[in-house]
Design a protein around this motif. Structure first.
Motif: not given
Length: 116
Positions: A18-27
């Motif tokens: 989840v953390m990695i997916l959020e990073e890819m989406y946000t940053r």
């Protein structure tokens, strides 16, 4: 949110995934990954737990839809706030939210609302 014994076919992402997916989406700015990107993301995330390409595809699709939903609520709330507390100037004319595929235009809307 996943049950302790998951006998169903539902995907339960690990906190790292989840953390990695959020990073890819946000940053990373990834909103709709293509087939090749989905393969690469899936391969990388498989290091942290069970995952399939369709999980990556649907995660991005759902995340984008939730962002649009949050934006619509924010704009509706602000619109009602302006109608409840009118000042000397008319409220700004905002573009139709449904015509935008992501919340990438949110900073411009905020600037428009606050007259920056």
């Amino acid at each position: 949110m996943c049950p302790a014994s998951n006998s169903s076919t539902r995907w339960c992402p690990t906190p790292e995934q989840v953390m990695i997916l959020e990073e890819m989406y946000t940053r990373g700015g990834i909103r709709t990954p293509n087939a090749s990107q989905i393969q690469q993301i899936t391969a990388y995330l498989s290091l942290y737990g069970k995952i399939e390409g369709k999980n990556v595809f649907y995660w991005f699709q759902n995340h984008k839809a939730r962002d649009r939903q949050k934006l619509r609520k924010l704009l509706n709330h602000h619109h009602h706030h302006l109608l409840s507390y009118p000042d000397s100037r008319p409220p700004p004319v905002l573009p139709q939210v449904s015509h935008y595929s992501s919340v990438g235009f949110l900073p411009q809307v905020i600037d428009l609302i606050y007259g920056k």
